[in-house]
Design a protein around this motif. Sequence first.
Motif, PDB file in Angstrom:
ATOM      1  N   ILE A  88       0.844  -1.204   0.000  1.00 15.40           N
ATOM      2  CA  ILE A  88       0.000   0.000   0.000  1.00 15.40           C
ATOM      3  C   ILE A  88       0.873   1.246   0.000  1.00 15.40           C
ATOM      4  O   ILE A  88       1.686   1.444   0.900  1.00 15.40           O
ATOM      5  N   GLY A  89       0.719   2.070  -1.044  1.00  9.66           N
ATOM      6  CA  GLY A  89       1.517   3.293  -1.188  1.00  9.66           C
ATOM      7  C   GLY A  89       2.762   2.996  -1.986  1.00  9.66           C
ATOM      8  O   GLY A  89       3.884   3.067  -1.483  1.00  9.66           O
ATOM      9  N   SER A  90       2.561   2.675  -3.265  1.00  7.48           N
ATOM     10  CA  SER A  90       3.678   2.164  -4.089  1.00  7.48           C
ATOM     11  C   SER A  90       4.814   3.174  -4.246  1.00  7.48           C
ATOM     12  O   SER A  90       5.970   2.785  -4.306  1.00  7.48           O
ATOM     13  N   GLY A  91       4.482   4.486  -4.336  1.00  6.04           N
ATOM     14  CA  GLY A  91       5.543   5.450  -4.652  1.00  6.04           C
ATOM     15  C   GLY A  91       6.280   5.000  -5.901  1.00  6.04           C
ATOM     16  O   GLY A  91       5.655   4.647  -6.917  1.00  6.04           O
ATOM     17  N   SER A  92       7.604   4.951  -5.841  1.00  6.18           N
ATOM     18  CA  SER A  92       8.423   4.539  -6.991  1.00  6.18           C
ATOM     19  C   SER A  92       8.203   3.080  -7.387  1.00  6.18           C
ATOM     20  O   SER A  92       8.675   2.642  -8.439  1.00  6.18           O
ATOM     21  N   GLY A  93       7.538   2.330  -6.527  1.00  9.53           N
ATOM     22  CA  GLY A  93       7.338   0.899  -6.792  1.00  9.53           C
ATOM     23  C   GLY A  93       8.410   0.048  -6.140  1.00  9.53           C
ATOM     24  O   GLY A  93       8.460  -1.178  -6.339  1.00  9.53           O
ATOM     25  N   CYS A  94       9.266   0.670  -5.321  1.00  4.59           N
ATOM     26  CA  CYS A  94      10.451  -0.049  -4.826  1.00  4.59           C
ATOM     27  C   CYS A  94      10.093  -1.305  -4.024  1.00  4.59           C
ATOM     28  O   CYS A  94      10.777  -2.337  -4.155  1.00  4.59           O
ATOM     29  N   ILE A  95       9.010  -1.263  -3.238  1.00  6.35           N
ATOM     30  CA  ILE A  95       8.673  -2.433  -2.406  1.00  6.35           C
ATOM     31  C   ILE A  95       8.050  -3.528  -3.276  1.00  6.35           C
ATOM     32  O   ILE A  95       8.512  -4.672  -3.282  1.00  6.35           O
ATOM     33  N   VAL A 145      -0.458  -0.535  -4.755  1.00  5.67           N
ATOM     34  CA  VAL A 145      -1.475   0.497  -5.013  1.00  5.67           C
ATOM     35  C   VAL A 145      -1.011   1.854  -4.493  1.00  5.67           C
ATOM     36  O   VAL A 145      -0.216   1.939  -3.556  1.00  5.67           O
ATOM     37  N   ASP A 146      -1.532   2.902  -5.098  1.00  2.00           N
ATOM     38  CA  ASP A 146      -1.265   4.258  -4.619  1.00  2.00           C
ATOM     39  C   ASP A 146      -2.465   5.120  -4.974  1.00  2.00           C
ATOM     40  O   ASP A 146      -3.181   4.845  -5.940  1.00  2.00           O
ATOM     41  N   ARG A 147      -2.659   6.165  -4.175  1.00  2.00           N
ATOM     42  CA  ARG A 147      -3.723   7.129  -4.464  1.00  2.00           C
ATOM     43  C   ARG A 147      -3.239   8.149  -5.475  1.00  2.00           C
ATOM     44  O   ARG A 147      -4.028   8.821  -6.110  1.00  2.00           O
ATOM     45  N   SER A 148      -1.918   8.284  -5.588  1.00  3.62           N
ATOM     46  CA  SER A 148      -1.340   9.287  -6.487  1.00  3.62           C
ATOM     47  C   SER A 148      -1.110   8.686  -7.876  1.00  3.62           C
ATOM     48  O   SER A 148      -0.313   7.761  -8.048  1.00  3.62           O
ATOM     49  N   ALA A 192      -4.672   2.122  -9.023  1.00  2.00           N
ATOM     50  CA  ALA A 192      -5.021   3.338  -8.274  1.00  2.00           C
ATOM     51  C   ALA A 192      -6.049   2.949  -7.233  1.00  2.00           C
ATOM     52  O   ALA A 192      -7.088   2.362  -7.567  1.00  2.00           O
ATOM     53  N   SER A 193      -5.756   3.241  -5.983  1.00  2.00           N
ATOM     54  CA  SER A 193      -6.721   2.905  -4.937  1.00  2.00           C
ATOM     55  C   SER A 193      -6.419   3.720  -3.678  1.00  2.00           C
ATOM     56  O   SER A 193      -5.251   3.938  -3.339  1.00  2.00           O
ATOM     57  N   ASP A 194      -7.473   4.135  -3.006  1.00  2.00           N
ATOM     58  CA  ASP A 194      -7.315   4.745  -1.691  1.00  2.00           C
ATOM     59  C   ASP A 194      -7.177   3.563  -0.727  1.00  2.00           C
ATOM     60  O   ASP A 194      -8.156   2.837  -0.482  1.00  2.00           O
ATOM     61  N   LEU A 195      -5.978   3.348  -0.208  1.00  2.00           N
ATOM     62  CA  LEU A 195      -5.629   2.136   0.557  1.00  2.00           C
ATOM     63  C   LEU A 195      -6.175   0.912  -0.192  1.00  2.00           C
ATOM     64  O   LEU A 195      -5.919   0.774  -1.383  1.00  2.00           O
ATOM     65  N   MET A 196      -6.973   0.046   0.481  1.00  2.00           N
ATOM     66  CA  MET A 196      -7.418  -1.173  -0.215  1.00  2.00           C
ATOM     67  C   MET A 196      -8.854  -1.058  -0.719  1.00  2.00           C
ATOM     68  O   MET A 196      -9.435  -2.042  -1.179  1.00  2.00           O
ATOM     69  N   SER A 246       3.284  -2.123   3.993  1.00  2.00           N
ATOM     70  CA  SER A 246       3.219  -0.702   3.641  1.00  2.00           C
ATOM     71  C   SER A 246       4.303   0.102   4.342  1.00  2.00           C
ATOM     72  O   SER A 246       4.626  -0.142   5.505  1.00  2.00           O
ATOM     73  N   ASN A 247       4.842   1.048   3.584  1.00  2.00           N
ATOM     74  CA  ASN A 247       5.628   2.137   4.166  1.00  2.00           C
ATOM     75  C   ASN A 247       4.732   3.356   4.020  1.00  2.00           C
ATOM     76  O   ASN A 247       4.801   4.074   3.035  1.00  2.00           O
ATOM     77  N   PRO A 248       3.849   3.571   4.995  1.00  2.00           N
ATOM     78  CA  PRO A 248       2.837   4.628   4.826  1.00  2.00           C
ATOM     79  C   PRO A 248       3.405   5.995   5.181  1.00  2.00           C
ATOM     80  O   PRO A 248       4.466   6.087   5.800  1.00  2.00           O
ATOM     81  N   ARG A 299       4.253  15.795  -0.373  1.00  9.32           N
ATOM     82  CA  ARG A 299       3.676  15.903   0.971  1.00  9.32           C
ATOM     83  C   ARG A 299       2.798  14.681   1.286  1.00  9.32           C
ATOM     84  O   ARG A 299       2.809  14.160   2.396  1.00  9.32           O
ATOM     85  N   MET A 300       2.065  14.213   0.267  1.00 11.14           N
ATOM     86  CA  MET A 300       1.160  13.079   0.486  1.00 11.14           C
ATOM     87  C   MET A 300       1.918  11.807   0.880  1.00 11.14           C
ATOM     88  O   MET A 300       1.363  10.892   1.482  1.00 11.14           O
ATOM     89  N   ALA A 301       3.193  11.758   0.534  1.00 14.17           N
ATOM     90  CA  ALA A 301       3.997  10.580   0.861  1.00 14.17           C
ATOM     91  C   ALA A 301       4.522  10.639   2.292  1.00 14.17           C
ATOM     92  O   ALA A 301       4.996   9.640   2.828  1.00 14.17           O
ATOM     93  N   LEU A 302       4.441  11.816   2.891  1.00 14.94           N
ATOM     94  CA  LEU A 302       5.138  12.003   4.166  1.00 14.94           C
ATOM     95  C   LEU A 302       4.219  12.116   5.371  1.00 14.94           C
ATOM     96  O   LEU A 302       4.437  11.469   6.383  1.00 14.94           O
TER      97      LEU A 302
HETATM   98  C1  LIG Z   1       6.156   6.992   2.470  1.00 14.39           C
HETATM   99  S1  LIG Z   1       5.628   6.889   0.772  1.00 14.39           S
HETATM  100  C2  LIG Z   1       6.250   5.268   0.371  1.00 14.39           C
HETATM  101  C3  LIG Z   1       6.610   5.102  -1.079  1.00 14.39           C
HETATM  102  C4  LIG Z   1       7.369   3.792  -1.372  1.00 14.39           C
HETATM  103  N1  LIG Z   1       6.567   2.628  -1.020  1.00 14.39           N
HETATM  104  C5  LIG Z   1       8.688   3.770  -0.608  1.00 14.39           C
HETATM  105  O1  LIG Z   1       8.800   3.012   0.369  1.00 14.39           O
HETATM  106  O2  LIG Z   1       9.613   4.510  -0.987  1.00 14.39           O
HETATM  107  C6  LIG Z   1       3.885   6.659   0.971  1.00 14.39           C
HETATM  108  C7  LIG Z   1       3.084   6.473  -0.318  1.00 14.39           C
HETATM  109  O3  LIG Z   1       1.712   6.280   0.066  1.00 14.39           O
HETATM  110  C8  LIG Z   1       0.878   6.958  -0.852  1.00 14.39           C
HETATM  111  N2  LIG Z   1      -0.404   7.219  -0.182  1.00 14.39           N
HETATM  112  C9  LIG Z   1      -0.686   8.195   0.726  1.00 14.39           C
HETATM  113  N3  LIG Z   1      -1.964   8.103   1.101  1.00 14.39           N
HETATM  114  C10 LIG Z   1      -2.504   7.045   0.436  1.00 14.39           C
HETATM  115  C11 LIG Z   1      -3.800   6.445   0.399  1.00 14.39           C
HETATM  116  N4  LIG Z   1      -4.791   6.918   1.152  1.00 14.39           N
HETATM  117  N5  LIG Z   1      -3.990   5.366  -0.394  1.00 14.39           N
HETATM  118  C12 LIG Z   1      -2.976   4.885  -1.155  1.00 14.39           C
HETATM  119  N6  LIG Z   1      -1.737   5.402  -1.165  1.00 14.39           N
HETATM  120  C13 LIG Z   1      -1.501   6.471  -0.379  1.00 14.39           C
HETATM  121  C14 LIG Z   1       1.659   8.207  -1.225  1.00 14.39           C
HETATM  122  O4  LIG Z   1       1.216   8.735  -2.455  1.00 14.39           O
HETATM  123  C15 LIG Z   1       3.099   7.656  -1.268  1.00 14.39           C
HETATM  124  O5  LIG Z   1       3.429   7.221  -2.563  1.00 14.39           O
END
Ligand SMILES: C[S@@+](CC[C@H](N)C(=O)[O-])C[C@H]1O[C@@H](n2cnc3c(N)ncnc32)[C@H](O)[C@@H]1O
Length: 276
Positions: free
Chosen positions: A115-122, A138-141, A163-167, A179-181, A202-205
């Motif tokens: 959950i929260g793919s970002g770059s897809g690294c995980i 999945v990611d919301r972004s 694309a998904s808001d969490l699951m 997840s790395n939320p 900001r959404m990642a942090l």
């Molecule tokens: C801390 S980053 C982690 C990115 C990557 N997994 C990593 O470890 O480098 C958190 C990710 O969660 C996504 N995110 C934030 N809120 C979310 C939500 N409600 N549903 C899905 N993804 C979400 C952000 O867009 C961001 O890409």
Amino acid sequence: MTTQRLDDVRSRYREDALQRGINPRDVDLLLSDLLGKPISWLLAYGETPVDPAPFVALLARRYEGEPLQYIRRRTEFYSREFYVDERVLIPRPETELLVETAMEHAPRGGRVIDIGSGSGCIGITLDRERPDLKVISVDRSMEALAVAALNRTRLDSHVALAASDLMSGIDATFDVIVSNPPYVPQGEYEELAVEVRIHEPRMALTPGPLGTEIIERILDEAHTRLADDGHVILEVGYGQEESIRALAASMKFHVDAFLPDLAGIPRVVVLSAHAE
Ligand SMILES: C[S@@+](CC[C@H](N)C(=O)[O-])C[C@H]1O[C@@H](n2cnc3c(N)ncnc32)[C@H](O)[C@@H]1O
């Protein structure tokens, strides 16, 4: 175009970077990128005439606080090179512990959601290291998903992206929810280094004032999405162990382990659902 000896440019700007509190190795890496040569070549061919202008322009971005990984458009994670830009968080070394822990807990042929793919690294690393797993990330972004898709192609991965808001957009159960939320409390976010606050999404942090808002939502959704004997495996922030333990207990999850990162900070939590 005025040229200067590579040696002179290198030593002048390494010194300049040091004075500004920037690692002089950044100078070598930027020069190496621009010249298309390894660092060992810079050392061996210092007599070479170079035009410093394009290099100075890149270095100016670094001096203004842009992370080296965004300037170079890449970073290493789990021994693979990932494309990164300002649409995604720069993968951190401590997240490798999260990936390793997920691999240890994923059964053969298991279903995993990142959950929260970002770059897809995980997700991409899990898919490449454990081809037996069925991994969806999945990611919301949408912007982050575009970067993850690019990395999936470059790294020859078959991870599913959605694309998904969490699951909420995914109709399935999982053996591992990883997840790395975003987990930085809003107040602390305002105090982060300029490199992080101005340049990373900001959404990642930050998820809100507490820092645990997204973790709480993931655990809530996990009640109906975790397979029997499944695990939720999360990266958490500095100083969050106590609040995560309290949250887990109140939401009927058992803390199986709290694992420290290389700096000794409790960083990865492994949770399982209580039997009712
Ligand atoms: C801390 S980053 C982690 C990115 C990557 N997994 C990593 O470890 O480098 C958190 C990710 O969660 C996504 N995110 C934030 N809120 C979310 C939500 N409600 N549903 C899905 N993804 C979400 C952000 O867009 C961001 O890409």
